[in-house]
Motif scaffolding. Structure first.
Motif, PDB file in Angstrom:
ATOM      1  N   THR A 303       0.972  -1.095   0.318  1.00  0.00           N
ATOM      2  CA  THR A 303      -0.521  -0.466  -0.153  1.00  0.00           C
ATOM      3  C   THR A 303       1.021   1.047  -0.059  1.00  0.00           C
ATOM      4  O   THR A 303       1.958   1.464   0.944  1.00  0.00           O
ATOM      5  N   ARG A 304       0.361   2.222  -1.066  1.00  0.00           N
ATOM      6  CA  ARG A 304       1.383   3.884  -0.783  1.00  0.00           C
ATOM      7  C   ARG A 304       0.100   4.746  -0.662  1.00  0.00           C
ATOM      8  O   ARG A 304      -0.638   4.533  -2.097  1.00  0.00           O
ATOM      9  N   VAL A 305       0.326   5.008   0.050  1.00  0.00           N
ATOM     10  CA  VAL A 305      -0.726   6.381   0.256  1.00  0.00           C
ATOM     11  C   VAL A 305      -0.374   7.894   0.305  1.00  0.00           C
ATOM     12  O   VAL A 305       0.338   8.027   1.067  1.00  0.00           O
ATOM     13  N   LEU A 306      -0.523   8.598  -0.655  1.00  0.00           N
ATOM     14  CA  LEU A 306       0.062   9.735  -0.160  1.00  0.00           C
ATOM     15  C   LEU A 306      -1.438  10.847  -0.135  1.00  0.00           C
ATOM     16  O   LEU A 306      -2.059  11.306   0.085  1.00  0.00           O
ATOM     17  N   VAL A 307      -1.347  11.686   1.211  1.00  0.00           N
ATOM     18  CA  VAL A 307      -2.365  12.454   1.739  1.00  0.00           C
ATOM     19  C   VAL A 307      -1.660  13.582   1.842  1.00  0.00           C
ATOM     20  O   VAL A 307      -0.844  13.951   2.606  1.00  0.00           O
ATOM     21  N   GLU A 308      -2.698  14.385   1.092  1.00  0.00           N
ATOM     22  CA  GLU A 308      -2.086  16.044   0.794  1.00  0.00           C
ATOM     23  C   GLU A 308      -3.502  17.275   0.926  1.00  0.00           C
ATOM     24  O   GLU A 308      -4.909  16.960   0.359  1.00  0.00           O
ATOM     25  N   GLY A 309      -3.183  17.650   1.655  1.00  0.00           N
ATOM     26  CA  GLY A 309      -4.021  19.018   2.389  1.00  0.00           C
ATOM     27  C   GLY A 309      -5.552  18.342   2.153  1.00  0.00           C
ATOM     28  O   GLY A 309      -6.315  19.541   2.100  1.00  0.00           O
ATOM     29  N   ALA A 344      11.841  16.621  -5.242  1.00  0.00           N
ATOM     30  CA  ALA A 344      12.515  15.772  -6.561  1.00  0.00           C
ATOM     31  C   ALA A 344      11.427  14.861  -7.155  1.00  0.00           C
ATOM     32  O   ALA A 344      11.726  14.649  -7.922  1.00  0.00           O
ATOM     33  N   ALA A 345      10.631  14.591  -5.939  1.00  0.00           N
ATOM     34  CA  ALA A 345       9.437  13.755  -6.774  1.00  0.00           C
ATOM     35  C   ALA A 345       8.320  14.130  -7.357  1.00  0.00           C
ATOM     36  O   ALA A 345       7.850  13.123  -8.999  1.00  0.00           O
ATOM     37  N   LEU A 346       7.333  15.257  -7.095  1.00  0.00           N
ATOM     38  CA  LEU A 346       6.303  15.969  -7.829  1.00  0.00           C
ATOM     39  C   LEU A 346       6.725  17.247  -8.525  1.00  0.00           C
ATOM     40  O   LEU A 346       6.010  17.217  -9.375  1.00  0.00           O
ATOM     41  N   GLY A 347       8.332  17.952  -8.341  1.00  0.00           N
ATOM     42  CA  GLY A 347       8.565  18.962  -8.470  1.00  0.00           C
ATOM     43  C   GLY A 347       7.628  20.552  -8.419  1.00  0.00           C
ATOM     44  O   GLY A 347       6.870  21.242  -8.574  1.00  0.00           O
ATOM     45  N   ARG A 348       7.061  20.204  -7.071  1.00  0.00           N
ATOM     46  CA  ARG A 348       6.722  20.798  -5.755  1.00  0.00           C
ATOM     47  C   ARG A 348       6.301  20.619  -4.715  1.00  0.00           C
ATOM     48  O   ARG A 348       6.732  19.642  -4.424  1.00  0.00           O
ATOM     49  N   ASN A 349       5.866  21.725  -4.005  1.00  0.00           N
ATOM     50  CA  ASN A 349       6.086  21.359  -2.511  1.00  0.00           C
ATOM     51  C   ASN A 349       4.503  20.181  -2.276  1.00  0.00           C
ATOM     52  O   ASN A 349       3.397  20.115  -3.353  1.00  0.00           O
ATOM     53  N   CYS A 350       4.565  19.220  -1.097  1.00  0.00           N
ATOM     54  CA  CYS A 350       3.299  18.417  -0.653  1.00  0.00           C
ATOM     55  C   CYS A 350       2.869  19.560  -0.039  1.00  0.00           C
ATOM     56  O   CYS A 350       2.771  19.969   0.688  1.00  0.00           O
ATOM     57  N   ALA A 351       1.180  19.730  -0.548  1.00  0.00           N
ATOM     58  CA  ALA A 351       0.091  20.055   0.939  1.00  0.00           C
ATOM     59  C   ALA A 351       0.379  19.638   1.942  1.00  0.00           C
ATOM     60  O   ALA A 351       0.115  18.476   2.077  1.00  0.00           O
ATOM     61  N   VAL A 352       0.396  20.239   2.888  1.00  0.00           N
ATOM     62  CA  VAL A 352       0.542  19.901   4.285  1.00  0.00           C
ATOM     63  C   VAL A 352      -1.323  19.948   4.986  1.00  0.00           C
ATOM     64  O   VAL A 352      -2.131  20.315   3.647  1.00  0.00           O
ATOM     65  N   ASN A 353      -1.834  18.899   5.112  1.00  0.00           N
ATOM     66  CA  ASN A 353      -2.730  18.376   6.052  1.00  0.00           C
ATOM     67  C   ASN A 353      -2.511  19.020   7.556  1.00  0.00           C
ATOM     68  O   ASN A 353      -2.359  19.650   7.580  1.00  0.00           O
ATOM     69  N   ILE A 354      -4.774  19.663   7.942  1.00  0.00           N
ATOM     70  CA  ILE A 354      -5.007  20.285   8.895  1.00  0.00           C
ATOM     71  C   ILE A 354      -5.814  19.406   9.774  1.00  0.00           C
ATOM     72  O   ILE A 354      -6.031  18.832   9.259  1.00  0.00           O
ATOM     73  N   ALA A 355      -5.460  19.181  11.223  1.00  0.00           N
ATOM     74  CA  ALA A 355      -5.642  18.736  12.142  1.00  0.00           C
ATOM     75  C   ALA A 355      -6.242  19.287  13.511  1.00  0.00           C
ATOM     76  O   ALA A 355      -5.210  19.762  14.194  1.00  0.00           O
ATOM     77  N   THR A 356      -7.583  19.878  13.790  1.00  0.00           N
ATOM     78  CA  THR A 356      -8.053  20.625  14.824  1.00  0.00           C
ATOM     79  C   THR A 356      -9.180  19.583  15.656  1.00  0.00           C
ATOM     80  O   THR A 356      -9.907  19.057  14.965  1.00  0.00           O
ATOM     81  N   PRO A 357      -9.275  19.121  17.094  1.00  0.00           N
ATOM     82  CA  PRO A 357      -7.409  19.436  18.398  1.00  0.00           C
ATOM     83  C   PRO A 357      -6.853  18.489  17.300  1.00  0.00           C
ATOM     84  O   PRO A 357      -6.875  17.827  16.407  1.00  0.00           O
ATOM     85  N   VAL A 383      -3.105  14.705  -7.887  1.00  0.00           N
ATOM     86  CA  VAL A 383      -3.778  15.722  -8.560  1.00  0.00           C
ATOM     87  C   VAL A 383      -2.830  16.550  -7.687  1.00  0.00           C
ATOM     88  O   VAL A 383      -1.976  16.542  -6.631  1.00  0.00           O
ATOM     89  N   ARG A 384      -2.809  18.507  -8.334  1.00  0.00           N
ATOM     90  CA  ARG A 384      -2.041  19.235  -7.358  1.00  0.00           C
ATOM     91  C   ARG A 384      -3.257  19.658  -6.550  1.00  0.00           C
ATOM     92  O   ARG A 384      -4.202  20.652  -6.883  1.00  0.00           O
ATOM     93  N   PRO A 385      -2.617  19.537  -5.190  1.00  0.00           N
ATOM     94  CA  PRO A 385      -3.590  20.656  -4.213  1.00  0.00           C
ATOM     95  C   PRO A 385      -4.026  21.796  -4.162  1.00  0.00           C
ATOM     96  O   PRO A 385      -3.272  22.374  -3.980  1.00  0.00           O
ATOM     97  N   TYR A 386      -4.916  22.291  -3.427  1.00  0.00           N
ATOM     98  CA  TYR A 386      -5.425  23.531  -2.875  1.00  0.00           C
ATOM     99  C   TYR A 386      -4.921  23.354  -1.314  1.00  0.00           C
ATOM    100  O   TYR A 386      -4.848  22.402  -0.626  1.00  0.00           O
ATOM    101  N   PRO A 387      -4.826  24.158  -0.463  1.00  0.00           N
ATOM    102  CA  PRO A 387      -4.353  24.460   0.696  1.00  0.00           C
ATOM    103  C   PRO A 387      -5.971  24.424   1.536  1.00  0.00           C
ATOM    104  O   PRO A 387      -6.864  24.480   1.765  1.00  0.00           O
ATOM    105  N   ALA A 388      -4.601  23.295   2.404  1.00  0.00           N
ATOM    106  CA  ALA A 388      -6.036  22.659   3.520  1.00  0.00           C
ATOM    107  C   ALA A 388      -7.031  23.842   4.706  1.00  0.00           C
ATOM    108  O   ALA A 388      -8.553  23.329   4.451  1.00  0.00           O
ATOM    109  N   ARG A 389      -6.707  24.881   4.856  1.00  0.00           N
ATOM    110  CA  ARG A 389      -7.454  25.910   5.060  1.00  0.00           C
ATOM    111  C   ARG A 389      -8.764  25.984   3.968  1.00  0.00           C
ATOM    112  O   ARG A 389      -9.900  26.159   4.770  1.00  0.00           O
ATOM    113  N   LYS A 390      -8.874  25.599   2.775  1.00  0.00           N
ATOM    114  CA  LYS A 390      -9.363  26.256   2.468  1.00  0.00           C
ATOM    115  C   LYS A 390     -10.619  25.091   2.178  1.00  0.00           C
ATOM    116  O   LYS A 390     -11.434  25.189   1.561  1.00  0.00           O
ATOM    117  N   VAL A 391     -10.304  24.081   2.524  1.00  0.00           N
ATOM    118  CA  VAL A 391     -11.317  22.793   2.028  1.00  0.00           C
ATOM    119  C   VAL A 391     -12.403  23.111   2.610  1.00  0.00           C
ATOM    120  O   VAL A 391     -13.459  22.376   1.847  1.00  0.00           O
TER     121      VAL A 391
END
Length: 405
Positions: A303-309, A344-357, A383-391
């Motif tokens: 299993t390979r799981v990319l978790v973004e934004g 190096a892998a994607l040509g961009r930053n990975c989008a960070v996730n938000i967890a609250t609390p 998929v190129r993500p958008y910022p997690a705060r906007k989700v």
């Protein structure tokens, strides 16, 4: 109090708290900065894209074929698969099947009394739906399209198997499939099938899984699948954990590539989704809300799981690693090492996730094996993500049934 994603209250309520969360997580503003999140340009222009993104890009369903409108169970089943041989659908003719009403496929019968239950809950005889476990067979090159905000199928789900490919299911409420029976039917089953787009639907009151891919032996290809802009409503009067939520709503245990993007999963108690088998799965820009246990659950060495934004709201364990944990690459904050590896892998930053609390145990890891698999994936399938705060705000305006234009 829960709010509908279509209400005007929910986006305003959530927006009031998002700025504080953004500051506390130290992720910076919306503009792209060195070591920061992905930029504003990555925001989706619309929640009603004409075609799927990610692993299922290129799926067309019944495009180019006839359009038929159905209103009865018999009509729907016939148009989904006009011809079959030895249990496999041989109908590959392109066709768009429109539904503009509620089609109830239930076949109800009385079952034995329940043997046990939650403390303080009444025991009573079960009324079960004998049709639910069978599923409706779908042929290749088909689109099932709900018309308007009230299109619905209840009592029986969709079954994609035996090599079926190029299937679209959009803008439907899919509900009331043996709720309360742990081994009742699934809403959508994808096993030994490829090229599938499940988009802008609402799933509720399903006894087993909202969506399941693969087979019980962790096989069954489910390749090139995109699941996008759906609402998964886990409210349940028959909770396995006695907490009024659905346990195990999503199970991805096949082989192949899958994109899970811009979905709203709420009121669940684990396995949302469970991912296992030999699969590359991108979980991107989803809102996980009010989970009483964990959201993403990974197992199996392949299993390979990319978790973004993603935005995890009131979820105690956003990511859970099983005994034979799969590989996960997901970040809660940018680091120099993470920025370098993702670029190096994607040509961009990975989008960070938000967890609250902030979770006591989050399970987020930065696994190079995931980035290597994503780098090797076909162009355009990540998929190129958008910022997690906007989700939350983005999904409130576009998720679920009735948002196609």
């Amino acid at each position: 109090m829960k709010h509908s994603p279509h209400s005007t209250v929910a986006p305003m309520k959530r927006a009031a708290g998002l700025a504080a969360v953004w500051v506390l997580t130290g992720c910076g503003g919306g503009l792209p900065v060195a070591g920061g999140d992905v930029g504003e340009a990555a925001l989706p222009a619309s929640a009603t894209a004409s075609g799927p993104v990610g692993a299922g890009a290129g799926v067309t369903g019944g495009a180019g074929g006839a359009t038929v409108r159905v209103g009865t169970p018999a009509q729907l089943k016939y148009e989904l698969c006009r011809n079959a041989s030895a249990g496999a659908c041989t109908d590959t003719t392109p066709r768009t099947i429109e539904i503009a009403t509620t089609i109830d496929l239930g076949d109800y019968a009385e079952g034995p009394a329940a043997a046990e239950g939650c403390d303080g809950k009444q025991l009573f005889d079960v009324r079960y739906n004998a049709a639910a476990a069978r599923g409706m067979t779908v042929g290749s090159n088909k689109t099932v399209l709900g018309i308007g905000a009230n299109a619905a199928v209840k009592g029986q789900g969709f079954l994609l198997r035996n090599g079926v490919s190029n299937v679209v299911i959009r803008n439907l409420s899919i509900t009331d499939i043996d709720e309360g029976l742990a081994f009742g039917g699934d809403a959508v089953t994808i096993a030994d099938a490829s090229g599938v787009w499940i988009d802008h639907n609402r799933f509720a009151r399903v006894g087993r899984r909202f969506i399941v891919t693969g087979t019980g032996d962790h096989g069954g290809a489910a390749a090139d699948v995109t699941i996008s802009w759906n609402e998964f409503d886990g409210h349940s009067a028959w909770p396995a954990r006695c907490d009024d939520t659905h346990d195990g709503p999503l199970l991805f245990h096949g082989t192949g590539r899958l994109t899970f993007a811009n979905n709203w999963l709420h009121d669940f108690s684990g396995r949302g989704p469970r991912i296992e088998g030999d699969a590359l799965v991108q979980v991107v820009n989803n809102h996980f809300q009010d989970g009483s246990w964990h959201a993403i659950d990974t197992a199996g060495g392949g299993t390979r799981v990319l978790v973004e934004g993603n935005y995890f709201e009131d979820v105690p364990v956003p990511v859970l690693h099983g005994p034979a944990a799969g590989s996960v690459h997901g970040l809660l904050a940018q680091t120099d090492a993470g920025t370098s590896a993702c670029n190096a892998a994607l040509g961009r930053n990975c989008a960070v996730n938000i967890a609250t609390p902030a979770p006591a145990a989050d399970g987020f890891t930065a696994d190079a094996a995931v980035l290597a698999a994503a780098k090797a994936a076909p162009p355009g399938s990540i998929v190129r993500p958008y910022p997690a705060r906007k989700v939350p705000a983005v999904l409130s305006a576009g998720v679920g049934v009735g948002h196609l234009r």
